[in-house]
Design a protein around this motif. Structure first.
Motif, PDB file in Angstrom:
ATOM      1  N   ASP A   8       7.970  32.052  26.250  1.00 48.56           N
ATOM      2  CA  ASP A   8       7.275  33.811  26.256  1.00 48.56           C
ATOM      3  C   ASP A   8       6.100  33.553  26.856  1.00 48.56           C
ATOM      4  O   ASP A   8       5.723  34.759  27.648  1.00 48.56           O
ATOM      5  CB  ASP A   8       6.922  34.275  24.731  1.00 48.56           C
ATOM      6  CG  ASP A   8       7.879  34.160  23.948  1.00 48.56           C
ATOM      7  OD1 ASP A   8       9.372  34.517  24.187  1.00 48.56           O
ATOM      8  OD2 ASP A   8       8.199  34.441  22.755  1.00 48.56           O
ATOM      9  N   ASN A   9       5.359  32.797  26.917  1.00 48.77           N
ATOM     10  CA  ASN A   9       4.096  32.280  28.281  1.00 48.77           C
ATOM     11  C   ASN A   9       4.291  33.147  29.462  1.00 48.77           C
ATOM     12  O   ASN A   9       3.606  33.622  29.533  1.00 48.77           O
ATOM     13  CB  ASN A   9       3.354  30.788  27.343  1.00 48.77           C
ATOM     14  CG  ASN A   9       1.982  30.942  28.440  1.00 48.77           C
ATOM     15  OD1 ASN A   9       1.159  31.881  28.224  1.00 48.77           O
ATOM     16  ND2 ASN A   9       1.496  30.364  28.705  1.00 48.77           N
ATOM     17  N   LEU A  10       5.979  31.935  29.797  1.00 45.14           N
ATOM     18  CA  LEU A  10       5.592  32.669  31.028  1.00 45.14           C
ATOM     19  C   LEU A  10       6.356  33.702  31.165  1.00 45.14           C
ATOM     20  O   LEU A  10       6.270  34.620  32.520  1.00 45.14           O
ATOM     21  CB  LEU A  10       6.867  30.944  31.503  1.00 45.14           C
ATOM     22  CG  LEU A  10       6.514  29.647  31.470  1.00 45.14           C
ATOM     23  CD1 LEU A  10       7.576  28.965  32.067  1.00 45.14           C
ATOM     24  CD2 LEU A  10       5.358  29.533  32.914  1.00 45.14           C
ATOM     25  N   PHE A  11       6.785  34.134  30.745  1.00 42.79           N
ATOM     26  CA  PHE A  11       7.145  35.038  30.502  1.00 42.79           C
ATOM     27  C   PHE A  11       6.547  36.668  30.857  1.00 42.79           C
ATOM     28  O   PHE A  11       6.681  37.323  31.112  1.00 42.79           O
ATOM     29  CB  PHE A  11       8.379  36.044  29.797  1.00 42.79           C
ATOM     30  CG  PHE A  11       8.625  37.665  29.854  1.00 42.79           C
ATOM     31  CD1 PHE A  11       9.898  37.992  30.387  1.00 42.79           C
ATOM     32  CD2 PHE A  11       8.160  38.797  29.212  1.00 42.79           C
ATOM     33  CE1 PHE A  11      10.044  39.722  30.507  1.00 42.79           C
ATOM     34  CE2 PHE A  11       8.616  39.712  29.083  1.00 42.79           C
ATOM     35  CZ  PHE A  11       9.763  40.321  29.918  1.00 42.79           C
ATOM     36  N   LYS A  12       5.266  36.200  29.770  1.00 38.96           N
ATOM     37  CA  LYS A  12       4.533  37.455  30.029  1.00 38.96           C
ATOM     38  C   LYS A  12       2.910  36.826  30.953  1.00 38.96           C
ATOM     39  O   LYS A  12       3.061  38.366  32.097  1.00 38.96           O
ATOM     40  CB  LYS A  12       2.961  37.285  28.546  1.00 38.96           C
ATOM     41  CG  LYS A  12       3.933  37.624  27.760  1.00 38.96           C
ATOM     42  CD  LYS A  12       3.187  37.403  26.108  1.00 38.96           C
ATOM     43  CE  LYS A  12       2.263  36.295  25.395  1.00 38.96           C
ATOM     44  NZ  LYS A  12       2.002  36.006  24.726  1.00 38.96           N
ATOM     45  N   ASN A  13       3.344  36.221  31.734  1.00 39.33           N
ATOM     46  CA  ASN A  13       2.885  36.139  33.269  1.00 39.33           C
ATOM     47  C   ASN A  13       2.939  36.056  34.358  1.00 39.33           C
ATOM     48  O   ASN A  13       2.208  36.676  35.072  1.00 39.33           O
ATOM     49  CB  ASN A  13       2.437  34.571  33.083  1.00 39.33           C
ATOM     50  CG  ASN A  13       0.972  33.426  31.897  1.00 39.33           C
ATOM     51  OD1 ASN A  13       0.090  33.627  32.833  1.00 39.33           O
ATOM     52  ND2 ASN A  13       1.051  33.466  31.080  1.00 39.33           N
ATOM     53  N   GLU A  14       4.760  36.056  34.169  1.00 38.43           N
ATOM     54  CA  GLU A  14       5.206  36.458  35.651  1.00 38.43           C
ATOM     55  C   GLU A  14       5.297  38.290  35.465  1.00 38.43           C
ATOM     56  O   GLU A  14       4.706  38.780  35.833  1.00 38.43           O
ATOM     57  CB  GLU A  14       6.757  36.247  35.700  1.00 38.43           C
ATOM     58  CG  GLU A  14       7.231  34.980  35.752  1.00 38.43           C
ATOM     59  CD  GLU A  14       6.428  34.144  37.142  1.00 38.43           C
ATOM     60  OE1 GLU A  14       6.393  35.158  37.938  1.00 38.43           O
ATOM     61  OE2 GLU A  14       5.763  32.932  37.325  1.00 38.43           O
ATOM     62  N   ALA A  15       5.250  39.065  34.160  1.00 36.38           N
ATOM     63  CA  ALA A  15       4.918  39.969  33.816  1.00 36.38           C
ATOM     64  C   ALA A  15       4.092  41.021  34.420  1.00 36.38           C
ATOM     65  O   ALA A  15       3.447  42.074  35.185  1.00 36.38           O
ATOM     66  CB  ALA A  15       5.447  40.872  32.401  1.00 36.38           C
ATOM     67  N   ALA A  16       2.365  39.767  34.226  1.00 35.97           N
ATOM     68  CA  ALA A  16       1.209  40.086  34.770  1.00 35.97           C
ATOM     69  C   ALA A  16       1.290  40.375  36.581  1.00 35.97           C
ATOM     70  O   ALA A  16       0.870  41.381  37.023  1.00 35.97           O
ATOM     71  CB  ALA A  16       0.200  39.256  34.008  1.00 35.97           C
ATOM     72  N   ASP A  17       1.536  38.921  36.578  1.00 37.45           N
ATOM     73  CA  ASP A  17       1.755  38.965  37.819  1.00 37.45           C
ATOM     74  C   ASP A  17       2.619  39.965  38.580  1.00 37.45           C
ATOM     75  O   ASP A  17       1.754  40.546  39.779  1.00 37.45           O
ATOM     76  CB  ASP A  17       2.435  37.753  39.213  1.00 37.45           C
ATOM     77  CG  ASP A  17       1.830  36.301  38.387  1.00 37.45           C
ATOM     78  OD1 ASP A  17       0.520  37.103  37.873  1.00 37.45           O
ATOM     79  OD2 ASP A  17       2.054  35.180  38.140  1.00 37.45           O
TER      80      ASP A  17
END
Length: 195
Positions: free
Chosen positions: A158-167
């Motif tokens: 989930d953390n990687l997903f949220k960071n990619e969404a933010a990017d």
């Protein structure tokens, strides 16, 4: 705009709202002179009841309120001003007299920050350096971030997903700036869709 100053002994309440996040920032009062000055200068000026004089918000602190929109209520005795705060609004140091900054509307603040870095040609800024490389590079970066988001969506981190969404959102805002559009314009398109 016709305001009925006589109804309230010459002073009307003024609600100040952040034009980007729509967070309520403060309440003040205006007489006719303060209202005219606010309209003319585009910076919020109140009538201070404690000082018994006109008072431009930020005249001492530098934390001015730049007027974006002025609305009068249905009874013509209350003013709503949507403004861009230069910094914190409350004399206590809080962002708003009603509490701290809310996350809602942060994308508009980010959009403004991106725009400022590009307009001011901030050489040390990643945003400006990407913008300088041209529309093709900006669009390519949005595509790369979209693919990375899709890949992370298939995994369980989930953390990687949220960071990619933010990017992706960040680079999308740069692309909007490069194309000369605003987030508000895209929001308006979405509002017209009835799905």
């Amino acid at each position: 705009m016709v305001i009925d100053f006589s109804k309230t002994n010459g002073l009307v309440p003024v609600i100040i709202q952040d034009s980007r996040s729509l967070q309520v920032l403060m309440l003040g009062y205006m007489n006719e002179e303060a209202f005219e000055k606010t309209e003319k200068e585009g910076i919020v000026t109140f009538f201070s009841r404690s000082k018994n004089r006109l008072w431009t918000k930020g005249e001492e602190s530098g934390n001015f309120l730049k007027v974006e929109d002025i609305q009068i209520d249905c009874d013509s005795d209350t003013i709503l001003i949507k403004a861009i705060p230069k910094n914190v609004v409350c004399h206590t140091g809080s962002f708003s007299c009603f509490g701290e900054k809310e996350a809602k509307g942060f994308l508009y603040e980010l959009e403004a920050r991106i725009s400022q870095r590009i307009d001011d040609k901030v050489e040390s800024s990643y945003t400006y350096s990407l913008f300088q490389r041209g529309i093709n590079k900006v669009a390519q970066k949005v595509g790369e971030e979209a693919i990375e988001l899709v890949i992370e969506a298939k995994d369980n981190n989930d953390n990687l997903f949220k960071n990619e969404a933010a990017d992706l959102l960040y680079h999308f805002l740069i692309l909007l700036k490069a194309k000369g559009f605003s987030l508000e314009e895209i929001e308006q398109v979405l509002q017209t869709r009835d799905k």
